[in-house]
Structure formats: structure tokens, C-alpha cells
Design an enzyme around this catalytic site. Structure first.
Site, short mmCIF file in Angstrom:
data_model
loop_
_atom_site.label_atom_id
_atom_site.label_comp_id
_atom_site.label_asym_id
_atom_site.label_seq_id
_atom_site.Cartn_x
_atom_site.Cartn_y
_atom_site.Cartn_z
N ARG A 271 -8.23 6.51 -8.64
CA ARG A 271 -6.93 6.70 -9.31
C ARG A 271 -6.91 7.91 -10.21
O ARG A 271 -5.99 8.72 -10.18
CB ARG A 271 -6.57 5.44 -10.10
CG ARG A 271 -6.05 4.37 -9.19
CD ARG A 271 -5.96 3.00 -9.83
NE ARG A 271 -5.58 2.07 -8.77
CZ ARG A 271 -5.95 0.81 -8.70
NH1 ARG A 271 -6.70 0.28 -9.64
NH2 ARG A 271 -5.56 0.06 -7.69
N TYR A 409 -0.93 5.47 -1.99
CA TYR A 409 -2.34 5.10 -1.83
C TYR A 409 -3.08 4.97 -3.17
O TYR A 409 -2.54 5.32 -4.21
CB TYR A 409 -3.08 5.93 -0.80
CG TYR A 409 -3.17 7.43 -0.88
CD1 TYR A 409 -2.87 8.14 -2.01
CD2 TYR A 409 -3.61 8.15 0.24
CE1 TYR A 409 -2.99 9.52 -2.04
CE2 TYR A 409 -3.73 9.53 0.21
CZ TYR A 409 -3.42 10.21 -0.93
OH TYR A 409 -3.55 11.56 -0.95
N GLU A 410 -4.29 4.42 -3.10
CA GLU A 410 -5.07 4.03 -4.30
C GLU A 410 -4.32 2.95 -5.10
O GLU A 410 -4.39 2.90 -6.32
CB GLU A 410 -5.38 5.22 -5.22
CG GLU A 410 -6.00 6.41 -4.54
CD GLU A 410 -7.44 6.19 -4.10
OE1 GLU A 410 -8.06 5.21 -4.53
OE2 GLU A 410 -7.93 7.00 -3.31
N GLY A 411 -3.60 2.09 -4.40
CA GLY A 411 -2.79 1.06 -5.06
C GLY A 411 -1.41 1.65 -5.34
O GLY A 411 -1.29 2.70 -5.95
#
Length: 602
Positions: A271, A409-411
């Protein structure tokens, strides 16, 4: 100077403690080594990536792989890897700046680079046994092999722990057989090793495995076709199917059922790196936009002279400056925390893991804020180019398409918004961050008699710092009341969590910019920082606006009667300036500087 435990704010503590400008790290603090690294990476980007933009846009996957090999030759893939495993063993800030300056040529390369160095290599570096690290990390650090990370499934996206892929122990107990399907796997087309998450029997949590892949000897692994995507077109993204794929038992990563923990911690690093990967893109888009605006004439005037365009240039530059300020502030906190843990006898693995985990809140804040800013920046870039911006002949439309994935992406940003407040509340319950004490104090303040003395704001940025302190009270007031009302059940009130997270995000971003500017004004003189002062003031003004709106939305949704009236009065008090800034003036000042320099120049 030795950094001691008490000097470094713990993750989330920025909310309840005042940070002095001396204690923040800024890009102006880069060491000679870091500056050289930055220049080497910029030179690589300008030489290998930017001239090849049309080929990346035409889905030239082989080119992505080729440029990754060239990056490996220069050591860029091993910046964060300890020297004993073939890496450069540089600190966290150097890792961030490599990611920052290598990512702005095209999102396709940026994604391949991020997936390999972050979620492809880091889980082995941080969770692997000594044997696993010796076997895999040197190959990944030198680019002999490329890594991928296989977590997402058709039915398991944000709910990552719900995956259906299974791992079954073989009859002889020597290996696991993996069966299942993964999707959206970056680098799948050219990787030699994947971190694969699967469930053993009816375990509550998934387990991580290191799985080798060789197209000549596929071992039950088949790849789907390359996905056709809105952006990041030359980043290899495929489905991966496992059919009785044999994985030796010694390739289990960490312990059984620890996959979910690995996934979450790998994503924390991912993140903050993703925030870094969006920074130089903003600088570059702003530069491209102002160069066009200075050349393009309408009504016999360069369009950069028009107020409507100045607004855009000022906001684009401001957001880039603020995102950079906050990202490097957090990166240095992480680096210091890692060093402190190593000094206390932790291994590199433990120190790095705990160091990043400590600032998981800040990692989520940065991921959300900077990914949204880069999209806005590219959107305004298209607008400044007008009709030309919509054409593939100019770089803006590709920048806009590439930026879009950063919010997913990455949550997703929604998940990250809820995470940053959820993690803060958890930290408070564990006693790591005292939220309750300060929240009670804010409630007492509301009951007390308001002082009507006019404060002395003659010192540079003193009113801005006082505003940030008041904005923290808004968060404590709203979040404190929500926690009291809903307790652990707060997690199910997603709209309140989202509103609270927007308040939290704006506080961290605004404070980071103000502290950076204050530090540099003290060092280089106020005159040298005129525009930075303007950007800090402009950003804060807009942050106050957002916080007022989100605060009000929350208060009127969960409080009523006297409590609601009291909190709305508090909100008004905590968002009120003594001296309002002249917003038009601030924007003009920033835009004029960018116009004159003909580039992003901060």
C-alpha cells in the site's frame, strides 16, 4: 543521533500527539546516496521506459519483461533485499524513492515492478525460512526469476480469506497437492515463482506456499489468456489454474493457517509503495499539462493565463506536493522503527515486519489519498489538453487509464478506508493509542466556556497548525461518540467508518504538508518557500471543507437531540478559522510559479 522509542510516534499516534517539524523527514532530507539513487532511477525511466510508451500501450508484454531484466541488472529489483541474499540492502526510504521514480513512465511497468519487488519477493524475505530465503530470494533480487502473488479468486476478492483453492497433504506426507483457480495475477505470464494461498482441510485461515512455475514442465499449472484491461495494458495479467500441482512440504511459507496474516502484512508494504508509485506520475502529468498550457493559445492568450486553468494547475501541484510530504514522512517513520527494533536485537525479518505493521494505518491512508489524487491529476490533465487530451496521440489518456487501477488493487479504497479507522480503534482497545482519554477531554471542552480571546498567529503557519489540532478534535469527537454508541459493532456501520476515515486521511495529509513546509521555511527561509506555504494553506482549507461535510454527515446520522446540537456546535467551533486565507490568491501564486518554471518544480 540514536533514535529512541519515545522519539518516534507509534502508528496512529499523530492524532493525539503534536508532531514537531524537526521530527518529520522530507524529500529535502535525502542523503547523498538517496539522491544518487533517485537520479539513476530517473535516468533509467527516461531512457528505457518513456520512449517505449507506444509499445507498452500496444500490449508488448515481452518488452515489459525485457525492461524488468534491465532494471534487475542495475540492482533496482533488489533495493530492499538484504545484501546476504543478493540485494542492495538499502533502507525503507530508498525503497520508496526507487518505486516513486521508476513508476511514472507507464503503469504497465510500474505494476510489474511493484508486483515483483513487493508482494512477489517480500513475503519470502519476511516470512521465509533460512533455506527458503537462500534458495529463492537471490534469484528474485537479481531478476534471474520473476515473482507473482496469487491470492485473488473469482469468488474471493476483498474477502481474501474466503478462497476455495485447496492444498491436500499427499499420502507419503512429502508434498501438498494444490487445486483451484486464481485470477488477476500480475506477472503470471513470465514468472518463475508464485506465492500461492490455499486452504488445508477446513482450516479457518488460508496458508501460503512458494510454488515454482516452469512452462516446459508445468506441474499441473495452466495459464489463462492475457486479460484485456482498461489500463496497464502491457502488464501481464492472467488467470492461473492448479490441477494437482505438487508442492514440497518445505515450501509452506510460515506456518499452517498463517497465510491470511502474510497476505495482510504483504499488502501493508504494497500500500505505501503504491502511494509512492503514484507520486512521480503526478509530477510528470503536471509538467506535461503546464507545458501544453503555456504553448496553447486561445483568444490570442496562452491558456495558462486563464484563471480556470490556473485552478487546475494549482490543485494538481498542491496534491502532488502533499502526497509526497506524507509518503516520505511515513516511510522514514517505518525505517526508524525497523532500525530501532534491529538495535533491540530483532532479526531483519521481525524488525521489518513489525516496523511496517506498526504504521499499517498510515499505509492505508496514503494508499487511498495518493491513488485518488493521481486519478484527479490525470483527469484534469486531459481537461487542460481539451480534445487533444482524449486522443491517443497525447500522453494524457494513457495516464488516466493507468491511474484507474490504483484505487482497486492492494485492497480497494473502500476496504482501506474502513481498515484505517478499524485498525485505529483496535489499537486504542489494546492500549497502543489512547483515543478515549483525548476523546473525553474534547467532550469536556464542549461543555466548558469557549474562550473568545484572539490568539496570536504572527508566527509562520501557527494558525494552520492550530487548525490541524482542532481538526483532530473533530475526529476524536465524532469517532469517540460513535465508538461509545456502537462499541465493537461499529464495524458494521460502514458509512460512518468511511466518513470518519475521510476526516482521518485529511488530517494526516494536511499536517504532513504543513510540517514539511515549516521545516523547510526554517532551513531555507520563508521567501524560498512562498509557494509551498501557499500549497499548505490551500490544501488545509480544502481539508477543513471535507472534514466539516463528513463530520456533519456523521453527527446528524447517529446523534440526536441535545447530543446532536452540542456536537454540531463543536464541529462549527473546530472548523472555524480566525483569519480565512484568500483562496484565489493562493491558487494564482502556485500556478504562476509552475507556469514560470514550465514544470512541476517543488
Amino acid at each position: 543521533m540514536e533514535t529512541t522509542d519515545k522519539d518516534i510516534l507509534r502508528g496512529g499516534q499523530f492524532l493525539i500527539k503534536e508532531t514537531n517539524y524537526e521530527d518529520v523527514f522530507t524529500p529535502e532530507d535525502f542523503s547523498e546516496e538517496q539522491t544518487m539513487m533517485k537520479e539513476a532511477v530517473m535516468e533509467f525511466n527516461d531512457r528505457e521506459i518513456i520512449p517505449n510508451k507506444p509499445r507498452f500501450e500496444a500490449k508488448d508484454y515481452a518488452l515489459t519483461e525485457e525492461v524488468m531484466r534491465k532494471a534487475a541488472e542495475l540492482g533496482f529489483l533488489g533495493v530492499a533485499v538484504p545484501e546476504e541474499y543478493g540485494g542492495l540492502g538499502m533502507g525503507f526510504v530508498s525503497t520508496m524513492l526507487t518505486c516513486d521514480y521508476i513508476s511514472s513512465g507507464t503503469g504497465s511497468f510500474s505494476t510489474a515492478f511493484g508486483a515483483h519487488t513487493g508482494i512477489g519477493t517480500m513475503p519470502i524475505t519476511l516470512y521465509g525460512t533460512e533455506e527458503q530465503k537462500q534458495k529463492y530470494v537471490p534469484k528474485l533480487a537479481t531478476g534471474e526469476w520473476f515473482g507473482a502473488y496469487a491470492l485473488t479468486e473469482p469468488g474471493a476478492g476483498s474477502d481474501a480469506n474466503s478462497g476455495k483453492t485447496t492444498a491436500k497433504l499427499s499420502d507419503d506426507g512429502k508434498s501438498y497437492l494444490i487445486n483451484g483457480q486464481k485470477m488477476w495475477i500480475s506477472n503470471a505470464g513470465f514468472c518463475s515463482v508464485m506465492i500461492v494461498f490455499a486452504r488445508i482441510e477446513d482450516d479457518k485461515n488460508i496458508t501460503g506456499f512458494i510454488v515454482e512455475y516452469d512452462a516446459e514442465n508445468p506441474n499441473g499449472i495452466t495459464l489463462g489468456e492475457e486479460e484485456h484491461k482498461l489500463g496497464i495494458r502491457a502488464s501481464s495479467t492472467r488467470q492461473v489454474f492448479f490441477s494437482d500441482t505438487v508442492v514440497p512440504v518445505e515450501n509452506m511459507l510460515a506456518g499452517r493457517g498463517e497465510g491470511f496474516k502474510i497476505a495482510m502484512n504483504a499488502l501493508n508494504i504494497g500500500r505505501i509503495k503504491l502511494a509512492a508509485a503514484c507520486l512521480d506520475s503526478q509530477r510528470r502529468i503536471t509538467t506535461t499539462a503546464v507545458q501544453y498550457a503555456n504553448e496553447r493559445k486561445q483568444f490570442k492568450t496562452p491558456i495558462s493565463d486563464f484563471g480556470a486553468i490556473k485552478v487546475k494547475l494549482a490543485e494538481m501541484a498542491t496534491n502532488a506536493y502533499v502526497g509526497e510530504s506524507a509518503s516520505y514522512r511515513a516511510a522514514k517513520n517505518i525505517e526508524d522503527r525497523i532500525a530501532m527494533r534491529q538495535a533491540a536485537g530483532n532479526t531483519h525479518q521481525e524488525a521489518e515486519l513489525k516496523g511496517v505493521e506498526e504504521y499499517a494505518i498510515e499505509c492505508s491512508i496514503l494508499k487511498v489519498a495518493v491513488s485518488e489524487d493521481v486519478q484527479h491529476c490525470a483527469d484534469e490533465g486531459i481537461q487542460i489538453f481539451g480534445g487533444m487530451g482524449f486522443s491517443e496521440d497525447t500522453p494524457m489518456e494513457a495516464a488516466w487509464r493507468d491511474a484507474r487501477i490504483a484505487r482497486i488493487y492492494e485492497g480497494t479504497n473502500e476496504i482501506n478506508r474502513m481498515l484505517c479507522v478499524g485498525m485505529l480503534v483496535k489499537k486504542a482497545m489494546k492500549g497502543h493509542v489512547d483515543l478515549l482519554g483525548p476523546a473525553m477531554k474534547v467532550q469536556e471542552d464542549l461543555m466548558g466556556i469557549q474562550s473568545f480571546d484572539t490568539p496570536d498567529y504572527s508566527e509562520l503557519l501557527s494558525e494552520e497548525k492550530a487548525m490541524v489540532a482542532k481538526l483532530k478534535k473533530v475526529f476524536l469527537m465524532v469517532a469517540g461518540a460513535a465508538v461509545q454508541k456502537f462499541g465493537p459493532d461499529l464495524e458494521s456501520h460502514q458509512q460512518l467508518l468511511m466518513a470518519a476515515s475521510d476526516i482521518l486521511i485529511e488530517i494526516y495529509m494536511a499536517e504532513s504538508a504543513i510540517l514539511r513546509t515549516e521545516k523547510n521555511a526554517k532551513r531555507f527561509g520563508e521567501d524560498a518557500q512562498k509557494e509551498q506555504i501557499a500549497m499548505s494553506k490551500l490544501y488545509l482549507y480544502q481539508a477543513v471543507d471535507i472534514i466539516e461535510k463528513k463530520g456533519k454527515e456523521s453527527i446528524i446520522s447517529f446523534a440526536e437531540g441535545d447530543e446532536q446540537r452540542m456536537m454540531l456546535m463543536g464541529l462549527k467551533r473546530f472548523t472555524k478559522y480566525t483569519n480565512y486565507p484568500d483562496i484565489v490568491d493562493l491558487r494564482n501564486e502556485i500556478a504562476e510559479k509552475v507556469k514560470k518554471e514550465n514544470k512541476y518544480c517543488f
